[in-house]
Structure formats: C-alpha cells, structure tokens
Design an enzyme around this catalytic site. Structure first.
Site, short mmCIF file in Angstrom:
data_model
loop_
_atom_site.label_atom_id
_atom_site.label_comp_id
_atom_site.label_asym_id
_atom_site.label_seq_id
_atom_site.Cartn_x
_atom_site.Cartn_y
_atom_site.Cartn_z
N ARG A 69 3.36 -8.90 8.17
CA ARG A 69 4.62 -8.40 8.74
C ARG A 69 4.42 -7.57 10.00
NH1 ARG A 69 8.86 -6.13 4.36
NH2 ARG A 69 10.51 -5.77 5.84
N PRO A 72 0.81 -1.22 0.00
CA PRO A 72 0.00 0.00 0.00
C PRO A 72 0.84 1.27 0.00
CG PRO A 72 -0.70 -1.50 1.72
CD PRO A 72 0.63 -1.95 1.26
N GLU A 73 0.73 2.00 -1.07
CA GLU A 73 1.26 3.35 -1.13
C GLU A 73 0.09 4.27 -1.35
OE1 GLU A 73 4.78 4.40 -2.64
OE2 GLU A 73 5.56 2.43 -3.10
N ARG A 123 18.83 21.86 -0.86
CA ARG A 123 18.81 20.47 -0.39
C ARG A 123 19.93 19.73 -1.07
NH1 ARG A 123 15.28 21.92 2.77
NH2 ARG A 123 17.15 21.85 4.03
#
Length: 293
Positions: A110, A2-3, A153
């Site tokens: 998991r 799931p993203e 960054r």
DNA sequence: CGCCCTGTTGGGGA
DNA sequence: ATCCCCAACAGGGC
C-alpha cells in the site's frame, strides 16, 4: 498489520542479526518512502555506518547508526520486513545490504510506510516529542498517570487510546481488545472514567499488547503466513473482530460501530453503553458515530 | 466483470 | 480540540 507488538517482535528477531553489522547499501526504490528527502540523501547518510542498536518507540522501528545517525521506519498498515527472502518480494520499496551479505527488504503493497532521518539525538527526541506520548511498556505507564491524562478529555475513550501523542503504540484492534478486557464502552468520554476503570484500562492495554508479542513465528519471514504470527495472536484476543460473533464471555453477539473513524467491535453487555451523554444520544439515534454495517 | 466499500496508520486541513 | 479526508492497493460482497 504492524502495530506495537508486531514491530517489537520484528525488532527482537532482527536485532541480533543486524546489530554490529555495517549497512553497506540502502537502495530506495520508492522516493515517496522518504519524501521530502531524496532517496540518495537518505542513502548517503546511512551507508557505510555500523548498526549500533535496533530500537523501537511506539510503532516506529529505529535504526541507531554510528555517529548518532537515526533512521526511523514506520510500517503503517501493510509494511513488512523480510530478511534474506527466497526471492525479492513483489512490493519492495527499499532494500538494505549488510557487510555480511544479508539482504533486508521493506515490502509494502500500500506504500504508506515511511522512512525518516534524524541526525543527532536532539533531532531524534524532537521528532518523537511532538508525536508520541508515554510508552506502554515503561514504568511511567501507571494508572495514576493514565488517570491524569484522561481528565477533562471529552473525546471517546477509544479516540483517546488511538491518539499516539497520549499513549504511544496502541492501534485499532488493540484499543478494542483493551476496552473489552476493561469492560469499558469505546464511546465513554475519557474524562468520565472512574479511577478503578482507568486502572482496569491500563491493565487491559498492557494485556492486549502482550497478547500480540512474540506470537509464534521462528523468523520474521513468516509474518504474512496465515498460520504464523497473524493467526496466532488473534487467537489470543478475547474480542471478536467480526460482527455477529458471540462474545466469548457472555455469548451476546458482538456489535460493530464506527468510532474515531475506525471500525470498532464491542460487546454491549460486557461493555455497557454510556448513559446521559452525547455519545449515548448518538448511539440511540444511530447517527454517524454509531452505524451498523 | 466492474463497482463500491473496507482496512492492524498517521498527517494535514477544515 | 475534533472531525474528515486522503495517501495506494488488495480483497471481498454484490
């Protein structure tokens, strides 16, 4: 699995079936799921409440319950939601029962998945303020905004994409896909991208996430089905998630690197390697930044 | 068969 | 700011 796109797809399927129903019972079988809260604390906070709305922020699914009680669920890597399965799933961690008789299972082999509670909208905002940045599917996610975020960054652009505090919901495979679509090497320092590259990346992020949305699957029950959502959305990917496969655009074999601690797939012709940077030196030297597997 | 590595995630500590 | 490791388990390679 799931993203953001999968969570959003689950949400779209589930919302019409649960909104307006009363959450009668929440059985938490794995205390770790809601730790440090005790299972009974979470259950008693949500039981008997009506589901006002099922929403999403980043990869979090949010149960907005009556009286401003919020249950934030994260599926992590292997969590799945199953509505009225033929039999209880093997790795069930939580079971929810609704007033119309529906049963919803949270299955998670998991056991990385989490459930957290926010009482009041202030608590909800505070929870996300420290964790999640701009929502990709929002008007604020412009290339100008992204350009400003990347300035100064020094981290590789892939690490930047994976940092949920900057952009909410971009996961490992979607980051690879977005970078491939934008023609940007994952090791390029974020702050050194040009405006036009940032614009391409913004479009690539949206395109990759959209590729995963509403992939096949008539119900949320078949999220584990190889012929269901999973196979379907990977067919919409342009970057192969396997080393040595030929790039769909130029035919060059896809290379595997390790960036930000994650497996990273790249076509080094379509995504030119950075030059004259620490990242480039690391690539040449084959140091820990880049390792063939 | 067992050992080792990997993994669609995020948090905490170095 | 960044990197490394870890949580817990399944599946594949050797």
């Amino acid at each position: 699995m799931p993203e953001l796109p999968e969570v959003e797809t689950i949400r779209r399927h589930l919302a019409p079936r649960v909104e307006g129903r009363v959450l009668r019972e929440l059985e938490v079988m794995d205390a770790r799921w809601c730790s440090p809260l005790a299972a009974h604390e979470v259950a008693s906070a949500v039981e008997g409440r009506r589901v006002d709305a099922l929403t999403r922020r980043g990869k979090y699914l949010i149960w907005e319950l009556h009286d401003d009680v919020h249950l934030m669920m994260h599926l992590r890597m292997t969590g799945t939601l199953l509505l009225d399965p033929a039999e209880p799933p093997r790795h069930r961690r939580v079971r929810a029962a609704f007033d119309d008789g529906q049963q919803l299972y949270f299955d998670d082999p998991r056991r990385f998945g989490t459930g957290e509670l926010a009482l009041g909208s202030d608590a909800l905002d505070e929870f996300f303020a420290g964790r999640l940045g701009v929502e990709p599917f929002s008007p604020e996610f412009t290339s100008a905004h992204l350009y400003a975020l990347t300035r100064a960054r020094r981290a590789p652009i892939k690490a930047f994409l994976l940092d949920q505090r900057r952009i909410a919901g971009v996961g490992n495979i979607y980051a690879d896909e977005a970078l491939f679509r934008a023609g940007i090497h994952p090791l390029r320092p974020a702050g050194r991208l040009t405006r036009s590259q940032v614009a391409a990346l913004r479009d690539g992020v949206l395109a990759s996430l959209e590729a995963g949305l509403d992939a096949k699957g008539a119900s949320i029950d078949d999220f584990r089905d190889p012929d269901g959502v999973q196979g379907s959305f990977q067919d919409r990917f342009l970057i192969h998630l396997r080393e040595g496969e030929q790039c769909l655009v130029c035919g060059r074999p896809v290379r595997k690197l390790r960036v930000a601690g994650r497996g990273t797939y790249v076509c080094e012709r379509c995504q030119p390697r950075p030059r004259g940077t620490r990242a480039a030196a690391a690539l040449r030297g084959g140091a820990q930044v880049a390792q063939a597997t």
